[in-house]
Scaffold this motif. Structure first.
Motif, PDB file in Angstrom:
ATOM      1  N   CYS A 137     -14.959   1.644   0.237  1.00 37.47           N
ATOM      2  CA  CYS A 137     -13.591   1.615   0.756  1.00 37.47           C
ATOM      3  C   CYS A 137     -13.550   1.584   2.288  1.00 37.47           C
ATOM      4  O   CYS A 137     -14.118   2.450   2.944  1.00 37.47           O
ATOM      5  CB  CYS A 137     -12.855   2.856   0.239  1.00 37.47           C
ATOM      6  SG  CYS A 137     -11.291   3.148   1.066  1.00 37.47           S
ATOM      7  N   SER A 144      -6.795   8.414   6.110  1.00 39.58           N
ATOM      8  CA  SER A 144      -7.983   8.213   6.949  1.00 39.58           C
ATOM      9  C   SER A 144      -7.678   8.221   8.449  1.00 39.58           C
ATOM     10  O   SER A 144      -8.449   8.764   9.244  1.00 39.58           O
ATOM     11  CB  SER A 144      -8.670   6.898   6.582  1.00 39.58           C
ATOM     12  OG  SER A 144      -7.821   5.801   6.850  1.00 39.58           O
ATOM     13  N   ARG A 146      -1.055   7.620  -6.197  1.00 41.65           N
ATOM     14  CA  ARG A 146      -2.350   7.031  -6.546  1.00 41.65           C
ATOM     15  C   ARG A 146      -3.467   7.987  -6.111  1.00 41.65           C
ATOM     16  O   ARG A 146      -3.284   8.805  -5.213  1.00 41.65           O
ATOM     17  CB  ARG A 146      -2.526   5.689  -5.844  1.00 41.65           C
ATOM     18  CG  ARG A 146      -1.494   4.665  -6.250  1.00 41.65           C
ATOM     19  CD  ARG A 146      -1.907   3.280  -5.794  1.00 41.65           C
ATOM     20  NE  ARG A 146      -2.972   2.741  -6.616  1.00 41.65           N
ATOM     21  CZ  ARG A 146      -2.775   1.920  -7.651  1.00 41.65           C
ATOM     22  NH1 ARG A 146      -1.561   1.541  -7.968  1.00 41.65           N
ATOM     23  NH2 ARG A 146      -3.785   1.468  -8.347  1.00 41.65           N
ATOM     24  N   TRP A 179     -11.335   6.492  -9.394  1.00 37.22           N
ATOM     25  CA  TRP A 179     -12.680   6.749  -8.856  1.00 37.22           C
ATOM     26  C   TRP A 179     -13.376   7.829  -9.676  1.00 37.22           C
ATOM     27  O   TRP A 179     -12.784   8.871  -9.966  1.00 37.22           O
ATOM     28  CB  TRP A 179     -12.604   7.223  -7.407  1.00 37.22           C
ATOM     29  CG  TRP A 179     -12.082   6.212  -6.430  1.00 37.22           C
ATOM     30  CD1 TRP A 179     -10.908   6.267  -5.761  1.00 37.22           C
ATOM     31  CD2 TRP A 179     -12.738   5.019  -5.985  1.00 37.22           C
ATOM     32  NE1 TRP A 179     -10.779   5.183  -4.931  1.00 37.22           N
ATOM     33  CE2 TRP A 179     -11.886   4.399  -5.037  1.00 37.22           C
ATOM     34  CE3 TRP A 179     -13.956   4.402  -6.270  1.00 37.22           C
ATOM     35  CZ2 TRP A 179     -12.213   3.211  -4.397  1.00 37.22           C
ATOM     36  CZ3 TRP A 179     -14.287   3.213  -5.628  1.00 37.22           C
ATOM     37  CH2 TRP A 179     -13.416   2.631  -4.706  1.00 37.22           C
ATOM     38  N   ARG A 181       0.840  -1.200   0.000  1.00 41.55           N
ATOM     39  CA  ARG A 181       0.000   0.000   0.000  1.00 41.55           C
ATOM     40  C   ARG A 181       0.872   1.247   0.000  1.00 41.55           C
ATOM     41  O   ARG A 181       1.836   1.345   0.751  1.00 41.55           O
ATOM     42  CB  ARG A 181      -0.906  -0.001   1.242  1.00 41.55           C
ATOM     43  CG  ARG A 181      -1.983   1.060   1.210  1.00 41.55           C
ATOM     44  CD  ARG A 181      -2.990   0.834   2.323  1.00 41.55           C
ATOM     45  NE  ARG A 181      -3.723  -0.418   2.127  1.00 41.55           N
ATOM     46  CZ  ARG A 181      -4.741  -0.567   1.288  1.00 41.55           C
ATOM     47  NH1 ARG A 181      -5.156   0.444   0.569  1.00 41.55           N
ATOM     48  NH2 ARG A 181      -5.339  -1.734   1.177  1.00 41.55           N
TER      49      ARG A 181
HETATM   50  N1  LIG Z   1      -3.777   5.201   3.515  1.00 43.31           N
HETATM   51  C1  LIG Z   1      -4.990   5.470   2.910  1.00 43.31           C
HETATM   52  C2  LIG Z   1      -5.435   4.326   2.032  1.00 43.31           C
HETATM   53  C3  LIG Z   1      -6.645   4.657   1.216  1.00 43.31           C
HETATM   54  C4  LIG Z   1      -6.836   3.663   0.073  1.00 43.31           C
HETATM   55  O1  LIG Z   1      -5.972   2.818  -0.209  1.00 43.31           O
HETATM   56  N2  LIG Z   1      -7.997   3.759  -0.608  1.00 43.31           N
HETATM   57  C5  LIG Z   1      -8.270   2.889  -1.755  1.00 43.31           C
HETATM   58  C6  LIG Z   1      -9.685   2.389  -1.754  1.00 43.31           C
HETATM   59  S1  LIG Z   1     -10.038   1.203  -0.537  1.00 43.31           S
HETATM   60  C7  LIG Z   1      -8.186   3.683  -3.039  1.00 43.31           C
HETATM   61  O2  LIG Z   1      -8.718   4.774  -3.126  1.00 43.31           O
HETATM   62  N3  LIG Z   1      -7.545   3.105  -4.049  1.00 43.31           N
HETATM   63  C8  LIG Z   1      -7.475   3.664  -5.352  1.00 43.31           C
HETATM   64  C9  LIG Z   1      -6.146   3.376  -6.008  1.00 43.31           C
HETATM   65  O3  LIG Z   1      -5.235   2.908  -5.341  1.00 43.31           O
HETATM   66  O4  LIG Z   1      -6.065   3.654  -7.204  1.00 43.31           O
HETATM   67  C10 LIG Z   1      -5.992   5.778   3.999  1.00 43.31           C
HETATM   68  O5  LIG Z   1      -6.093   5.015   4.974  1.00 43.31           O
HETATM   69  O6  LIG Z   1      -6.641   6.811   3.898  1.00 43.31           O
END
Ligand SMILES: N[C@@H](CCC(=O)N[C@@H](CS)C(=O)NCC(=O)O)C(=O)O
Length: 323
Positions: free
Chosen positions: A56, A144, A125, A89, A24
């Motif tokens: 999410c 978050s 991302r 998104w 991640r």
């Molecule tokens: N570290 C971030 C992680 C957020 C995250 O990974 N969100 C995902 C959805 S579950 C996302 O938007 N992914 C889109 C991508 O990676 O393109 C948090 O906790 O706010």
């Protein structure tokens, strides 16, 4: 084509690295809203806007704390479509996708436009959640765990009296909460993703066993305690809960986390999950249609047919049986 669309971005469809491991990305906007009126990001009503996906689990945390603290009255909300495809998104109307809330602040069609508005050279991302500052026209935070801390404390001057005393990160429990968050994040919240996005057998097994070891450990804690830390409802519960809600309907099948299920094998986690679901406002943040359709229709490398399973997991609205 706009200049932003031609930038080199990580491919949305590629989740795992060469070694088969999912990693991640670290969030890049890390400012803080402060109750200090002279701060760059001072807390004010109707100044900040939250972008989320109901699907999410990370964004879901922020929606819950916004709701519990009554911040829905002073912090606006936009909700993306559940489908996460090549351009990331996307916003849809609520007629196209019930539960979606278009972006009436930046009028964006995609979340990526918001990132480029904040930083035209952005190369990471395009994740949710995003906390947007209308005054400075920029992103405050896309992390978050930090957004929920701001919501927990910094807006207290502007919320209803009965909500001010709600504190999900009390000073005296911080050490214990941090400690629990650390292993829960690594092995459970992120553990399901590391299992599910693994593209090699060893990478998958390296994460799926520790995941269930942690769930067993959590089950033991909840056998003796109402909540995870000091019998008190804290952010540690909220952070784990969004993963548990998705566990049986999505992670067991889609992410192959199938050694056990919450419904059949973890009675204390189930009791605790119901208890939180039944707190005022929390059920409104759970959109199982967005959750299931997001995972099963967006990750075509895992589920090429896009068929979505029928079960929504355990009924969390059922009366709570305390063992
Ligand atoms: N570290 C971030 C992680 C957020 C995250 O990974 N969100 C995902 C959805 S579950 C996302 O938007 N992914 C889109 C991508 O990676 O393109 C948090 O906790 O706010």
């Amino acid at each position: 084509m706009s200049t932003t669309a031609t930038k080199q971005q990580p491919e949305i469809t590629k989740w795992a690295s060469k070694d088969g491991e999912f990693r991640r990305q670290v969030s890049s906007f890390r400012d803080f809203v402060s109750r200090d009126k002279n701060a760059r990001f001072a807390a004010e009503p109707d100044r900040y806007h939250l972008y989320i996906s109901w699907a999410c689990p990370w964004a879901h945390r922020t929606a819950i704390v916004r709701q519990l603290k009554g911040l829905d009255k002073i912090i606006g909300l936009s909700v993306v479509d559940f489908l996460l495809l090549d351009k990331g998104w996307k916003f849809s109307s609520s007629e196209e996708t019930p539960g979606a809330i278009p972006d009436n602040v930046n009028n964006a069609n995609y979340i990526r436009e918001i990132y480029f508005k904040a930083n035209p050279d952005y190369e990471g991302r395009f994740t949710v959640p995003v906390l947007w500052d209308k005054k400075n026209a920029t992103i405050v935070s896309n992390e978050s765990s930090e957004i929920i801390r701001m919501f927990n404390e910094e807006f207290n001057d502007y919320i209803d009296e009965d909500k001010k005393s709600l504190n999900y990160y009390p000073e005296n429990l911080r050490k214990d909460i941090d400690e629990l968050n650390e292993w829960v994040y690594d092995t459970v919240n992120n553990g399901v993703y590391k299992s599910g996005f693994a593209t090699k057998q060893t990478a998958y097994e390296n994460h799926v066993y520790p995941l269930f070891k942690s769930l067993d450990r959590i089950e033991k804690i909840l056998a003796e305690n109402e909540y995870l830390v000091a019998n008190t409802f804290t952010e540690a519960d909220i952070r784990l809960w969004t993963t548990i809600v998705r566990f049986d309907p999505v992670y067991v099948g889609h992410f192959k986390c199938n050694l056990k299920t919450i419904e059949k094998d973890y009675p204390n986690i189930l009791r605790w999950a119901r208890q939180i679901y039944q707190k005022a406002g929390v059920a409104d943040t759970v959109n199982m249609h967005h959750i299931k359709h997001h995972y099963y229709e967006s990750h075509s490398q895992i589920n090429p047919t896009g068929v979505v399973p029928v079960s929504n997991g355990p009924d969390l609205s059922k009366p709570i049986i305390k063992s």
